[in-house]
Structure formats: C-alpha cells, structure tokens
Design a protein around this motif. Structure first.
Motif, PDB file in Angstrom:
ATOM      1  N   ILE A   1       6.347  10.699 -36.735  1.00  0.00           N
ATOM      2  CA  ILE A   1       5.062  11.144 -36.183  1.00  0.00           C
ATOM      3  C   ILE A   1       4.689  10.311 -34.953  1.00  0.00           C
ATOM      4  CG2 ILE A   1       2.573  11.261 -36.624  1.00  0.00           C
ATOM      5  CD1 ILE A   1       3.314  12.024 -39.527  1.00  0.00           C
ATOM      6  N   ALA A   2       4.910   8.996 -35.053  1.00  0.00           N
ATOM      7  CA  ALA A   2       4.612   8.138 -33.903  1.00  0.00           C
ATOM      8  C   ALA A   2       5.442   8.570 -32.693  1.00  0.00           C
ATOM      9  CB  ALA A   2       4.894   6.678 -34.256  1.00  0.00           C
ATOM     10  N   LEU A   3       6.703   8.892 -32.922  1.00  0.00           N
ATOM     11  CA  LEU A   3       7.561   9.349 -31.824  1.00  0.00           C
ATOM     12  C   LEU A   3       7.055  10.678 -31.257  1.00  0.00           C
ATOM     13  CD1 LEU A   3      11.136   8.499 -33.191  1.00  0.00           C
ATOM     14  CD2 LEU A   3       9.891   7.365 -31.343  1.00  0.00           C
ATOM     15  N   ILE A   4       6.613  11.558 -32.152  1.00  0.00           N
ATOM     16  CA  ILE A   4       6.092  12.850 -31.697  1.00  0.00           C
ATOM     17  C   ILE A   4       4.848  12.642 -30.833  1.00  0.00           C
ATOM     18  CG2 ILE A   4       4.966  14.989 -32.465  1.00  0.00           C
ATOM     19  CD1 ILE A   4       6.847  14.953 -34.899  1.00  0.00           C
ATOM     20  N   ILE A   5       3.965  11.730 -31.268  1.00  0.00           N
ATOM     21  CA  ILE A   5       2.744  11.475 -30.494  1.00  0.00           C
ATOM     22  C   ILE A   5       3.093  10.917 -29.109  1.00  0.00           C
ATOM     23  CG2 ILE A   5       0.644  10.052 -30.358  1.00  0.00           C
ATOM     24  CD1 ILE A   5       0.404  10.332 -33.399  1.00  0.00           C
ATOM     25  N   ILE A   6       4.060  10.002 -29.075  1.00  0.00           N
ATOM     26  CA  ILE A   6       4.462   9.427 -27.785  1.00  0.00           C
ATOM     27  C   ILE A   6       5.064  10.505 -26.873  1.00  0.00           C
ATOM     28  CG2 ILE A   6       6.064   7.799 -26.673  1.00  0.00           C
ATOM     29  CD1 ILE A   6       5.619   6.030 -29.266  1.00  0.00           C
ATOM     30  N   THR A   7       5.885  11.385 -27.459  1.00  0.00           N
ATOM     31  CA  THR A   7       6.460  12.491 -26.690  1.00  0.00           C
ATOM     32  C   THR A   7       5.355  13.409 -26.170  1.00  0.00           C
ATOM     33  OG1 THR A   7       8.247  12.406 -28.303  1.00  0.00           O
ATOM     34  CG2 THR A   7       8.309  14.204 -26.718  1.00  0.00           C
ATOM     35  N   ASP A   8       4.383  13.646 -27.035  1.00  0.00           N
ATOM     36  CA  ASP A   8       3.228  14.467 -26.679  1.00  0.00           C
ATOM     37  C   ASP A   8       2.534  13.891 -25.432  1.00  0.00           C
ATOM     38  OD1 ASP A   8       1.253  16.400 -26.927  1.00  0.00           O
ATOM     39  OD2 ASP A   8       0.088  15.263 -28.376  1.00  0.00           O
ATOM     40  N   PHE A   9       2.297  12.569 -25.466  1.00  0.00           N
ATOM     41  CA  PHE A   9       1.688  11.868 -24.329  1.00  0.00           C
ATOM     42  C   PHE A   9       2.528  12.071 -23.059  1.00  0.00           C
ATOM     43  CE2 PHE A   9      -1.139  10.001 -27.182  1.00  0.00           C
ATOM     44  CZ  PHE A   9      -1.969   9.080 -26.582  1.00  0.00           C
ATOM     45  N   TYR A  10       3.837  11.966 -23.224  1.00  0.00           N
ATOM     46  CA  TYR A  10       4.743  12.086 -22.088  1.00  0.00           C
ATOM     47  C   TYR A  10       4.633  13.478 -21.437  1.00  0.00           C
ATOM     48  CZ  TYR A  10       9.067  12.719 -19.489  1.00  0.00           C
ATOM     49  OH  TYR A  10       9.968  13.021 -18.506  1.00  0.00           O
ATOM     50  N   PHE A  11       4.679  14.512 -22.278  1.00  0.00           N
ATOM     51  CA  PHE A  11       4.583  15.875 -21.740  1.00  0.00           C
ATOM     52  C   PHE A  11       3.219  16.116 -21.105  1.00  0.00           C
ATOM     53  CE2 PHE A  11       7.996  17.187 -24.940  1.00  0.00           C
ATOM     54  CZ  PHE A  11       8.979  17.184 -23.963  1.00  0.00           C
ATOM     55  N   LEU A  12       2.201  15.532 -21.733  1.00  0.00           N
ATOM     56  CA  LEU A  12       0.848  15.667 -21.213  1.00  0.00           C
ATOM     57  C   LEU A  12       0.777  15.088 -19.794  1.00  0.00           C
ATOM     58  CD1 LEU A  12      -1.824  16.671 -22.300  1.00  0.00           C
ATOM     59  CD2 LEU A  12      -2.281  14.403 -23.189  1.00  0.00           C
ATOM     60  N   GLU A  13       1.384  13.926 -19.658  1.00  0.00           N
ATOM     61  CA  GLU A  13       1.386  13.274 -18.359  1.00  0.00           C
ATOM     62  C   GLU A  13       2.153  14.112 -17.330  1.00  0.00           C
ATOM     63  OE1 GLU A  13       3.988  10.028 -17.885  1.00  0.00           O
ATOM     64  OE2 GLU A  13       3.593  10.232 -15.747  1.00  0.00           O
ATOM     65  N   LYS A  14       3.312  14.649 -17.756  1.00  0.00           N
ATOM     66  CA  LYS A  14       4.103  15.488 -16.852  1.00  0.00           C
ATOM     67  C   LYS A  14       3.316  16.737 -16.455  1.00  0.00           C
ATOM     68  CE  LYS A  14       7.974  14.820 -15.914  1.00  0.00           C
ATOM     69  NZ  LYS A  14       8.477  14.051 -14.735  1.00  0.00           N
ATOM     70  N   ALA A  15       2.613  17.313 -17.423  1.00  0.00           N
ATOM     71  CA  ALA A  15       1.821  18.520 -17.132  1.00  0.00           C
ATOM     72  C   ALA A  15       0.737  18.199 -16.112  1.00  0.00           C
ATOM     73  CB  ALA A  15       1.209  19.067 -18.414  1.00  0.00           C
ATOM     74  N   CYS A  16       0.137  17.013 -16.270  1.00  0.00           N
ATOM     75  CA  CYS A  16      -0.954  16.618 -15.375  1.00  0.00           C
ATOM     76  C   CYS A  16      -0.471  16.333 -13.955  1.00  0.00           C
ATOM     77  CB  CYS A  16      -1.678  15.389 -15.925  1.00  0.00           C
ATOM     78  SG  CYS A  16      -2.595  15.743 -17.421  1.00  0.00           S
ATOM     79  N   GLU A  17       0.841  16.201 -13.795  1.00  0.00           N
ATOM     80  CA  GLU A  17       1.356  15.950 -12.447  1.00  0.00           C
ATOM     81  C   GLU A  17       1.175  17.169 -11.551  1.00  0.00           C
ATOM     82  OE1 GLU A  17       5.393  14.648 -12.512  1.00  0.00           O
ATOM     83  OE2 GLU A  17       4.897  12.758 -13.501  1.00  0.00           O
ATOM     84  N   THR A  18       1.268  18.360 -12.138  1.00  0.00           N
ATOM     85  CA  THR A  18       1.205  19.552 -11.296  1.00  0.00           C
ATOM     86  C   THR A  18      -0.029  20.406 -11.551  1.00  0.00           C
ATOM     87  OG1 THR A  18       2.691  20.590 -12.884  1.00  0.00           O
ATOM     88  CG2 THR A  18       3.666  19.795 -10.832  1.00  0.00           C
ATOM     89  N   ILE A  19      -0.655  20.215 -12.693  1.00  0.00           N
ATOM     90  CA  ILE A  19      -1.832  21.038 -12.998  1.00  0.00           C
ATOM     91  C   ILE A  19      -3.010  20.094 -13.184  1.00  0.00           C
ATOM     92  CG2 ILE A  19      -2.818  22.647 -14.669  1.00  0.00           C
ATOM     93  CD1 ILE A  19       0.131  23.443 -15.277  1.00  0.00           C
TER      94      ILE A  19
END
Lengths: 149, 104
Positions: free
Chosen positions: A69-87
C-alpha cells in the motif's frame, strides 16, 4: 515563481506540483497538444492508484500488504506529479478527488455491503462539489484553454 | 472515535501542506520533516478511522476537511485570495461534513 503560491491546496498530496506547474507552462508552449494527451493518461493512472490504496486500506491483513500500500501511495504521488506537469493542478485534483469519492461510495455499496442512504449521497455530493469548487479556483486564470472542461 | 481519527488525519494533513509550502520557500530539514510526517500521519489516521467509519464517509470527510483547511490556512496566514468561489467551496464542504456527522 508565483506558481509556488498557486499550488498550496494539496489534499491527498502532490509532492512536487509546485515545480510541475512552472514546467507545465513551458512544456505546453513548446509541445502543445501532444503533451496534454499524455497528461490525461497520468490523470487516469493517478485515479486508478488512488482507488487501489483505498481498497487496500480495507482489505489489508498482513504487514506485507501495508508495504504494498505504501508503494501504491508513492506511485500515486508520482503519477499525480506527472499529471500536474501538463495539466493545471486544480483540474487534476478536482478530477481525482471526485473520482475517489464516487468510487469509494460505489465500493462501499457493492463490495462491502454498506447500506446506501440518499441523505448520505446528498451530503457527500455537496462536500465534493465544495472540493471541486476550491480546486478549480486554484487554477491560474491565464492557463491554456485546451484543458478547460 | 472514527470521527476523531478523521479530524486528526485532516489536521496533520494541513500541517503537511504547510510543511510543503514552507519547504518550497526554504529548504530546511525541519520543513521537510513537517511536510513528510504530516502526510504520512494523515494516511495512518485515515486508516485507523476505517475501523469505525464507512470508507465513503471517511474518505470524503478527509478529502473535504484537508482541502478546506488548507485553503483557510492559506487565506488567513499566507494572504491568499479570498474570492467568493473559495469561500463558497469551504461553506459547501462544511455543510457536507456536518450533514454526514448528523446522519451517522
């Protein structure tokens, strides 16, 4: 650098959206639509991972589950950050908090047999409408028109 | 008890948001610690609350209070915009949270 002040509402957590949005403006100017469609893939991924950890919270039984779960949350953060790069950050958050809320309600009802009541549905809807209002108000007025919904 | 855990989870999340904001201005270890521990504890207390509360309620309230709280902190302490849309959003969230508390 004003961008840093635009981001402050981070619920669920976006680690580096503040730097993301600085780059966002630059990237959009240079790459145009190609980058934006990629951004939406990250939005989808971050929504999926959000649902995964929420489900995990309910299903976890042994210590290994919690590591996962901790890994999933960290991955979630990562994708969130990537999404925020363009949107725009506000848009990303509005979508992912809405999706998270709708799907937790669905999971409750269909997976965990929690009784659904209209009163509950209405108050959750009001609450999430408030969250979406706040998130969208975060967006800078001079953001690109393309991702406006 | 579940509600207390959700309130704590939201409060430490707001602390995490403040930490992130301070850290983005000044890269000190203390700011980083506030930011990381705030978010980590926030997830932990949300997890505790699920023992008592339905997931949909806990998640929505956690999300709502975290967002509204961060906006209020930014408006009050960091001099951010108090435009009507933001005040309206906070009011909607408060109505939602109070309503959910009353029916559960």
């Amino acid at each position: 650098m004003q961008c840093i002040f635009i981001i402050p509402v981070i619920s669920g957590g976006c680690l580096t959206c503040s730097t993301g949005i600085v780059r966002f403006t630059v990237v959009v100017i240079i790459l145009g639509e190609k980058k934006i469609s990629k951004g939406w893939i990250y939005v989808t991924l971050t929504c999926i991972f959000e649902l995964l950890w929420i489900y995990g919270f309910n299903a976890a039984e042994n210590p290994l589950d919690f590591v996962l779960i901790a890994l999933i949350i960290i991955t979630d953060f990562y994708f969130l950050e990537k999404a925020c790069e363009t949107i725009q950050t506000g848009t990303v958050y509005a979508i992912f908090s809405a999706i998270g809320t709708i799907f937790t309600a669905l999971m409750d009802t269909f997976l965990f047999q929690v009784e659904f009541s209209w009163a509950k549905g209405i108050f959750i809807t009001l609450l999430i409408a408030g969250v979406i209002t706040l998130k969208l108000a975060e967006n800078s007025p001079n953001g690109t028109e393309k991702e406006k919904k | 008890m579940g509600w207390i855990y959700v309130l704590i989870a939201s409060a430490v999340e707001i602390a995490g948001v403040i930490g992130l904001k301070l850290f983005s201005r000044k890269k000190t270890l203390l700011n980083l610690a506030l930011f990381v521990s705030g978010f980590a504890l926030s997830y932990l207390f949300l997890y505790f609350s699920l023992k008592y509360l339905a997931m949909s309620i806990a998640y929505a309230v956690w999300m709502g209070l975290g967002t509204a709280g961060a906006v209020l902190v930014n408006m009050i302490f960091f001099g951010e915009s108090k435009k009507p849309a933001r005040v309206f959003g906070v009011v909607l969230i408060i109505i939602g949270v109070v309503g959910l508390k009353m029916i559960s």
